[in-house]
Design a protein around this motif. Structure first.
Motif, short mmCIF file in Angstrom:
data_model
loop_
_atom_site.label_atom_id
_atom_site.label_comp_id
_atom_site.label_asym_id
_atom_site.label_seq_id
_atom_site.Cartn_x
_atom_site.Cartn_y
_atom_site.Cartn_z
N MET A 106 44.54 45.53 26.89
CA MET A 106 44.76 45.19 28.30
C MET A 106 44.24 46.31 29.21
N THR A 107 44.39 47.55 28.77
CA THR A 107 43.88 48.68 29.56
C THR A 107 42.36 48.60 29.70
N VAL A 108 41.68 48.31 28.59
CA VAL A 108 40.22 48.22 28.61
C VAL A 108 39.75 47.00 29.40
N ARG A 109 40.36 45.85 29.14
CA ARG A 109 39.92 44.61 29.80
C ARG A 109 40.14 44.67 31.31
N MET A 110 41.16 45.42 31.74
CA MET A 110 41.43 45.55 33.18
C MET A 110 40.90 46.88 33.74
N LYS A 111 40.09 47.57 32.91
CA LYS A 111 39.43 48.81 33.31
C LYS A 111 40.42 49.85 33.84
N PHE A 153 45.96 52.93 36.12
CA PHE A 153 45.55 54.22 36.69
C PHE A 153 44.79 54.01 38.00
N ARG A 154 43.85 53.05 38.00
CA ARG A 154 43.04 52.78 39.19
C ARG A 154 43.89 52.31 40.37
N LYS A 155 44.87 51.46 40.07
CA LYS A 155 45.67 50.85 41.13
C LYS A 155 47.10 51.40 41.16
N PHE A 156 47.27 52.62 40.64
CA PHE A 156 48.60 53.20 40.61
C PHE A 156 49.15 53.39 42.03
N GLY A 157 48.30 53.87 42.92
CA GLY A 157 48.73 54.05 44.31
C GLY A 157 49.12 52.73 44.95
N ALA A 160 54.11 54.96 27.04
CA ALA A 160 54.39 54.50 28.41
C ALA A 160 53.09 54.25 29.18
N LEU A 161 52.14 55.16 29.08
CA LEU A 161 50.88 55.01 29.83
C LEU A 161 50.14 53.75 29.42
N ILE A 162 50.12 53.48 28.13
CA ILE A 162 49.48 52.26 27.65
C ILE A 162 50.37 51.06 27.94
N GLY A 163 51.70 51.29 27.81
CA GLY A 163 52.66 50.21 28.03
C GLY A 163 52.66 49.68 29.45
N MET A 164 52.21 50.48 30.42
CA MET A 164 52.14 50.00 31.80
C MET A 164 51.23 48.77 31.90
N ALA A 165 50.12 48.79 31.16
CA ALA A 165 49.19 47.65 31.17
C ALA A 165 49.82 46.45 30.49
N THR A 166 50.57 46.72 29.41
CA THR A 166 51.24 45.63 28.70
C THR A 166 52.30 44.99 29.57
N SER A 214 45.13 37.19 27.38
CA SER A 214 44.60 38.34 28.13
C SER A 214 43.55 37.91 29.16
N GLY A 215 42.77 36.86 28.83
CA GLY A 215 41.76 36.36 29.76
C GLY A 215 42.37 35.84 31.05
N VAL A 216 43.55 35.23 30.94
CA VAL A 216 44.25 34.73 32.13
C VAL A 216 44.66 35.90 33.02
N VAL A 217 45.16 36.96 32.40
CA VAL A 217 45.59 38.15 33.15
C VAL A 217 44.40 38.76 33.89
N VAL A 218 43.29 38.91 33.19
CA VAL A 218 42.09 39.50 33.79
C VAL A 218 41.59 38.63 34.95
N LYS A 219 41.56 37.33 34.76
CA LYS A 219 41.08 36.41 35.80
C LYS A 219 41.96 36.48 37.05
N GLU A 220 43.27 36.41 36.86
CA GLU A 220 44.21 36.47 38.00
C GLU A 220 44.07 37.80 38.74
N THR A 221 43.93 38.88 37.98
CA THR A 221 43.83 40.21 38.58
C THR A 221 42.54 40.36 39.39
N LYS A 222 41.43 39.94 38.80
CA LYS A 222 40.14 40.04 39.50
C LYS A 222 40.15 39.22 40.79
N GLU A 223 40.67 38.01 40.71
CA GLU A 223 40.70 37.14 41.89
C GLU A 223 41.58 37.73 42.99
N PHE A 224 42.70 38.30 42.61
CA PHE A 224 43.62 38.86 43.61
C PHE A 224 42.97 40.02 44.35
#
Length: 470
Positions: free
Chosen positions: A31-36, A40-44, A106-112, A450-460
């Motif tokens: 999930m970390t890789v697929r959502m790049k 971390f990128r969107k932590f703020g 935890a760092l990896i678990g944030m994506a999960t 995972s594809g659904v998560v990536v699609k929803e995230t990109k669109e948002f």
């Protein structure tokens, strides 16, 4: 009993073996890789839209919670004895290096957790009472298809059973243990602890029943007040010990990073091999923040928020607060008391909440430390009892229908009393096994969807960028 222990030990060895760690970390990495590296990128963005909106009032309809109530309920189930007793066990059995693996989890678990929450909101449905219901069993059924419903049933059975131990008996047992410590610190020869424990168990059961039978809105109303208060009190107390021993921090952080890979060099061999340290750090990490377990999504699914990504960022905040902040402070408090004040952590022997009380006692006196832990643990654990009751009942409802909710609550409340009066050793071990078993169907579902998560995230975020340009 010995047979049960032996069987559980064999299953636990398989469940928490290398395949589970690979699956757990693998899905987080996927999930970390697929959502790049979204966490971390969107932590703020996540902090701004979660922590930054705590004091903004929201309204929720019948059968719903506000977004903050939903995350408070999720945190109520997440922040519990795992943050105190669990981390104490990880440090004493794994050494300082266990914290490193805790952080990595935890760092990896944030994506999960982000992915779980997004899927829970996207694939939730209304039950016959008009309440929003969701979680792994629903995103398995509605996302993967009805042919996979059996996998959702398997998750539900494991989770409903785990709730009786992980979310209930263990919590009530640790509440009474911490209160017993306070009593003995003031009256060392007091002989009526068994009676006190029974009374405390009954009181906890009555309080839990009052909240649970009041429905989803009452649960959300209680947790949104309880969770912030308990977190602030505990954080301040731990910071006091860390600040008092701030000169020890360089040595502590050195030993955390070195001990993660060479534990025997730090603890004199008492903490065992790197695999032992890694396993304890990860097991207690997942027990604490529950990323990958699939529990918290059931609370998040009750939100009035209709945009999955907006609720999903609360998953990032949840893991950050639970593990990076609260669990880290527990570990640092123990280590600061050891390095700076000479407290013996007795590596190789599983520590309990009394060790954390002694750590706080290096600043607040023995009685003061015991009292802080008793209050903090009581609030943490009681909130967990409430959160996991929701999880267990939702799972029972999925398998047996709405008629099973009240009977499950009755059994659950009885277990609250039992947990206050019996030895928790075996329950801890069985709960560990059930946690592993329930995470398997959930992690499979997250990976498949995972594809659904990536699609929803990109669109948002694409829509968000477009709106910013206009």
């Amino acid at each position: 009993m010995e047979t049960i222990v032996s069987i559980n030990s064999a299953i636990n060895g398989v469940v928490w073996g290398a395949p589970m760690l690979i699956l757990l970390i693998g899905v987080g990495i996927l999930m970390t890789v697929r959502m790049k590296g979204l966490q971390f990128r969107k932590f703020g963005f996540a902090m701004k839209n979660t922590l930054g909106k705590i004091f903004i009032k929201h309204e929720a309809g019948e059968g719903e919670m506000t977004p903050f109530q939903a995350v408070s309920t999720a945190l109520a189930g997440t922040v519990g004895t795992g943050n105190i007793a669990g981390i104490t066990a990880a440090i004493t059995l794994g050494g300082p290096g266990a914290l490193f693996w805790l952080w990595l989890t935890a760092l990896i678990g944030m994506a999960t957790k982000y992915s779980e929450v997004l899927l829970a909101v996207k694939f939730r449905e209304r039950n016959k009472f008009g309440d929003w219901v969701g979680g792994p069993m629903y995103y398995i059924k509605n996302g993967m298809g009805k042919n996979w419903k059996w996998l959702g049933v398997a998750f539900s059975i494991f989770a409903a059973l785990a709730a009786l131990g992980t979310g209930n008996a263990i919590q009530s047992g640790n509440i009474v243990t911490s209160i017993d410590t306070v009593i003995l610190s003031f009256a060392p020869n007091f002989g009526g602890l068994s009676t006190v424990n029974l009374v405390l168990g009954l009181v906890l059961a009555v309080l839990a029943a009052f909240v649970l039978f009041g429905g989803v809105k009452r649960l959300g109303s209680v947790t949104e007040k309880l969770v912030p208060f308990m977190a602030v009190v505990y954080i301040i107390a731990c910071l006091a010990v860390v600040i008092a021993n701030v000169s020890s921090l360089p040595a502590i952080f050195h030993d955390i990073f070195v001990g993660a890979f060479s534990p025997s060099g730090i603890t004199g061999g008492a903490a065992g091999s790197m695999i032992v340290v890694l396993t304890w750090g990860m097991k207690r990490g997942i027990f604490s923040n529950e990323a990958g377990l699939g529990t918290a999504p059931m609370a998040h699914a009750t939100t009035s928020e209709t945009v999955p990504v907006k609720q999903a960022v609360y998953g990032i905040f949840e893991v950050f607060l639970d593990t990076i902040i609260i669990c880290t402070l527990t570990g640092l408090t123990l280590l600061c008391a050891s390095y700076g004040s000479g407290l013996n952590l007795n590596y190789g022997v599983q520590g309990d909440t009394s060790l954390m009380a002694a750590s706080l006692g290096t600043v607040f006196t023995q009685q003061g430390g015991a009292l802080i832990i008793a209050i903090g643990l009581a609030l943490f654990a009681f909130s967990t009892i409430l959160g996991w009751a929701l999880y267990g009942s939702r799972c029972c409802e999925f398998v047996f229908g709405p008629k099973a909710i009240k009977p499950y609550y009755i059994v659950y409340i009885i277990c609250t009393v039992l947990g206050a009066t019996v030895d928790l050793g075996v329950i801890w071990d069985i709960s560990d096994t059930l946690n592993g078993l329930m995470s398997i169907p959930n992690l499979i579902a997250v990976a498949v969807l995972s594809g659904v998560v990536v699609k929803e995230t990109k669109e948002f975020f694409a829509n968000k960028a477009e709106k910013a340009e206009k």
